[in-house]
Design a protein around this motif. Structure first.
Motif, PDB file in Angstrom:
ATOM      1  N   CYS A   6       0.852  -1.181   0.000  1.00  0.00           N
ATOM      2  CA  CYS A   6       0.000   0.000   0.000  1.00  0.00           C
ATOM      3  C   CYS A   6       0.890   1.235   0.000  1.00  0.00           C
ATOM      4  O   CYS A   6       1.837   1.314   0.785  1.00  0.00           O
ATOM      5  N   ASP A   7       0.596   2.189  -0.900  1.00  0.00           N
ATOM      6  CA  ASP A   7       1.357   3.422  -0.925  1.00  0.00           C
ATOM      7  C   ASP A   7       0.487   4.556  -1.456  1.00  0.00           C
ATOM      8  O   ASP A   7      -0.495   4.324  -2.157  1.00  0.00           O
ATOM      9  N   GLN A   8       0.852   5.767  -1.093  1.00  0.00           N
ATOM     10  CA  GLN A   8       0.130   6.952  -1.545  1.00  0.00           C
ATOM     11  C   GLN A   8       0.705   7.376  -2.884  1.00  0.00           C
ATOM     12  O   GLN A   8       1.925   7.454  -3.042  1.00  0.00           O
ATOM     13  N   VAL A   9      -0.170   7.657  -3.860  1.00  0.00           N
ATOM     14  CA  VAL A   9       0.305   8.023  -5.191  1.00  0.00           C
ATOM     15  C   VAL A   9       0.143   9.509  -5.497  1.00  0.00           C
ATOM     16  O   VAL A   9       0.704   9.984  -6.481  1.00  0.00           O
ATOM     17  N   THR A  10      -0.605  10.235  -4.678  1.00  0.00           N
ATOM     18  CA  THR A  10      -0.723  11.679  -4.849  1.00  0.00           C
ATOM     19  C   THR A  10       0.281  12.358  -3.928  1.00  0.00           C
ATOM     20  O   THR A  10       0.641  11.823  -2.886  1.00  0.00           O
ATOM     21  N   ASP A  11       0.729  13.546  -4.318  1.00  0.00           N
ATOM     22  CA  ASP A  11       1.778  14.233  -3.574  1.00  0.00           C
ATOM     23  C   ASP A  11       1.285  15.072  -2.403  1.00  0.00           C
ATOM     24  O   ASP A  11       2.031  15.317  -1.473  1.00  0.00           O
ATOM     25  N   ASN A  12       0.083  15.536  -2.466  1.00  0.00           N
ATOM     26  CA  ASN A  12      -0.426  16.437  -1.429  1.00  0.00           C
ATOM     27  C   ASN A  12      -0.603  15.723  -0.100  1.00  0.00           C
ATOM     28  O   ASN A  12      -0.688  14.494  -0.063  1.00  0.00           O
ATOM     29  N   PRO A  13      -0.703  16.487   0.989  1.00  0.00           N
ATOM     30  CA  PRO A  13      -1.031  15.847   2.271  1.00  0.00           C
ATOM     31  C   PRO A  13      -2.357  15.104   2.148  1.00  0.00           C
ATOM     32  O   PRO A  13      -3.228  15.472   1.352  1.00  0.00           O
ATOM     33  N   ILE A  14      -2.513  14.061   2.941  1.00  0.00           N
ATOM     34  CA  ILE A  14      -3.700  13.221   2.855  1.00  0.00           C
ATOM     35  C   ILE A  14      -4.963  14.029   3.152  1.00  0.00           C
ATOM     36  O   ILE A  14      -4.989  14.873   4.038  1.00  0.00           O
ATOM     37  N   GLY A  15      -5.996  13.776   2.356  1.00  0.00           N
ATOM     38  CA  GLY A  15      -7.287  14.451   2.496  1.00  0.00           C
ATOM     39  C   GLY A  15      -8.220  13.953   1.404  1.00  0.00           C
ATOM     40  O   GLY A  15      -7.898  13.006   0.675  1.00  0.00           O
ATOM     41  N   VAL A  16      -9.373  14.587   1.271  1.00  0.00           N
ATOM     42  CA  VAL A  16     -10.307  14.219   0.204  1.00  0.00           C
ATOM     43  C   VAL A  16      -9.581  14.371  -1.131  1.00  0.00           C
ATOM     44  O   VAL A  16      -8.913  15.371  -1.385  1.00  0.00           O
ATOM     45  N   GLY A  17      -9.663  13.348  -1.963  1.00  0.00           N
ATOM     46  CA  GLY A  17      -8.995  13.339  -3.263  1.00  0.00           C
ATOM     47  C   GLY A  17      -7.663  12.600  -3.265  1.00  0.00           C
ATOM     48  O   GLY A  17      -7.150  12.277  -4.332  1.00  0.00           O
ATOM     49  N   THR A  18      -7.103  12.321  -2.083  1.00  0.00           N
ATOM     50  CA  THR A  18      -5.847  11.576  -2.008  1.00  0.00           C
ATOM     51  C   THR A  18      -6.070  10.173  -2.548  1.00  0.00           C
ATOM     52  O   THR A  18      -7.083   9.540  -2.266  1.00  0.00           O
ATOM     53  N   ARG A  19      -5.094   9.686  -3.304  1.00  0.00           N
ATOM     54  CA  ARG A  19      -5.187   8.329  -3.868  1.00  0.00           C
ATOM     55  C   ARG A  19      -4.118   7.424  -3.293  1.00  0.00           C
ATOM     56  O   ARG A  19      -2.964   7.834  -3.147  1.00  0.00           O
ATOM     57  N   TRP A  20      -4.547   6.208  -3.000  1.00  0.00           N
ATOM     58  CA  TRP A  20      -3.645   5.142  -2.560  1.00  0.00           C
ATOM     59  C   TRP A  20      -3.718   4.003  -3.558  1.00  0.00           C
ATOM     60  O   TRP A  20      -4.782   3.702  -4.100  1.00  0.00           O
ATOM     61  N   HIS A  21      -2.576   3.364  -3.796  1.00  0.00           N
ATOM     62  CA  HIS A  21      -2.504   2.160  -4.624  1.00  0.00           C
ATOM     63  C   HIS A  21      -2.122   1.010  -3.707  1.00  0.00           C
ATOM     64  O   HIS A  21      -1.342   1.181  -2.760  1.00  0.00           O
ATOM     65  N   GLY A  22      -2.671  -0.155  -3.984  1.00  0.00           N
ATOM     66  CA  GLY A  22      -2.292  -1.306  -3.183  1.00  0.00           C
ATOM     67  C   GLY A  22      -2.544  -2.615  -3.893  1.00  0.00           C
ATOM     68  O   GLY A  22      -3.084  -2.660  -5.001  1.00  0.00           O
ATOM     69  N   VAL A  23      -2.126  -3.661  -3.205  1.00  0.00           N
ATOM     70  CA  VAL A  23      -2.367  -5.022  -3.662  1.00  0.00           C
ATOM     71  C   VAL A  23      -2.935  -5.786  -2.480  1.00  0.00           C
ATOM     72  O   VAL A  23      -2.400  -5.732  -1.371  1.00  0.00           O
ATOM     73  N   THR A  24      -4.051  -6.471  -2.726  1.00  0.00           N
ATOM     74  CA  THR A  24      -4.716  -7.274  -1.705  1.00  0.00           C
ATOM     75  C   THR A  24      -4.748  -8.721  -2.172  1.00  0.00           C
ATOM     76  O   THR A  24      -4.878  -8.987  -3.363  1.00  0.00           O
ATOM     77  N   ARG A  25      -4.635  -9.636  -1.212  1.00  0.00           N
ATOM     78  CA  ARG A  25      -4.756 -11.063  -1.517  1.00  0.00           C
ATOM     79  C   ARG A  25      -5.972 -11.588  -0.750  1.00  0.00           C
ATOM     80  O   ARG A  25      -6.023 -11.515   0.471  1.00  0.00           O
ATOM     81  N   ILE A  26      -6.938 -12.117  -1.503  1.00  0.00           N
ATOM     82  CA  ILE A  26      -8.140 -12.708  -0.916  1.00  0.00           C
ATOM     83  C   ILE A  26      -8.299 -14.115  -1.479  1.00  0.00           C
ATOM     84  O   ILE A  26      -8.335 -14.287  -2.698  1.00  0.00           O
ATOM     85  N   LEU A  27      -8.369 -15.092  -0.595  1.00  0.00           N
ATOM     86  CA  LEU A  27      -8.509 -16.498  -0.982  1.00  0.00           C
ATOM     87  C   LEU A  27      -7.496 -16.888  -2.065  1.00  0.00           C
ATOM     88  O   LEU A  27      -7.824 -17.562  -3.032  1.00  0.00           O
ATOM     89  N   GLY A  28      -6.260 -16.419  -1.889  1.00  0.00           N
ATOM     90  CA  GLY A  28      -5.178 -16.799  -2.800  1.00  0.00           C
ATOM     91  C   GLY A  28      -5.084 -15.989  -4.077  1.00  0.00           C
ATOM     92  O   GLY A  28      -4.158 -16.177  -4.860  1.00  0.00           O
ATOM     93  N   LYS A  29      -6.027 -15.084  -4.315  1.00  0.00           N
ATOM     94  CA  LYS A  29      -5.988 -14.261  -5.531  1.00  0.00           C
ATOM     95  C   LYS A  29      -5.487 -12.865  -5.185  1.00  0.00           C
ATOM     96  O   LYS A  29      -5.876 -12.292  -4.182  1.00  0.00           O
ATOM     97  N   ARG A  30      -4.621 -12.337  -6.061  1.00  0.00           N
ATOM     98  CA  ARG A  30      -4.081 -10.990  -5.882  1.00  0.00           C
ATOM     99  C   ARG A  30      -4.894  -9.988  -6.693  1.00  0.00           C
ATOM    100  O   ARG A  30      -5.223 -10.239  -7.849  1.00  0.00           O
TER     101      ARG A  30
END
Length: 148
Positions: A37-61
């Motif tokens: 999980c990481d933040q992809v927007t440069d501004n301080p966190i707030g409405v409009g901030t975007r995060w990218h991540g990878v989740t694994r559920i039941l063996g699927k990414r």
């Protein structure tokens, strides 16, 4: 739409819990389904901030991108998926209680996770993710309660 919601009391002030959970790199340390999980927007966190991540559920990414649609420091944060194989909304709420902070984590997801598992699998996926979320919240509480 499957919904999973769990709560835990953490013996820390809401501001400390908030600081920890709004640091995206901290999520894989306690939320066992999140691989990265990481933040992809440069501004301080707030409405409009975007995060990218990878989740694994039941063996699927699953790769995902979320955007905060609500952000009230030390109270509530809501993010909605804007990219990925399935749609979901995640909400974190904090409430001061005797003994610390009540942390509630809720995830609303598309039925069948966007067709990945199929709608018939919703009860199985929901139950499995509910167990994962419960363990993750207990892990978060242990992590923050012992980090004094």
């Amino acid at each position: 739409m499957p919904v999973v919601e769990q709560s835990v009391v953490i013996s820390r002030p809401a501001s400390e819990v908030w600081d920890f959970i709004t640091t995206p790199e901290n999520w894989p340390t306690w939320e066992s389904s999140i691989v990265e999980c990481d933040q992809v927007t440069d501004n301080p966190i707030g409405v409009g901030t975007r995060w990218h991540g990878v989740t694994r559920i039941l063996g699927k990414r699953f790769d995902w991108m979320t955007e905060f649609t609500e952000y009230q420091p030390a109270k509530v944060g809501t993010s909605k998926s804007v990219e990925g194989k399935f749609g979901f909304t995640a909400t974190t709420k904090l409430e001061e209680v005797d003994g610390g902070t009540l942390f509630t984590y809720r995830v609303d997801s598309e039925s069948g996770l966007g067709g990945v598992f199929g709608k018939l699998a919703d009860p199985i996926v929901t139950k499995a993710y509910s167990r994962t979320m419960r363990a993750s919240l207990d892990n978060l509480a242990d992590l923050l309660n012992t980090d004094n």
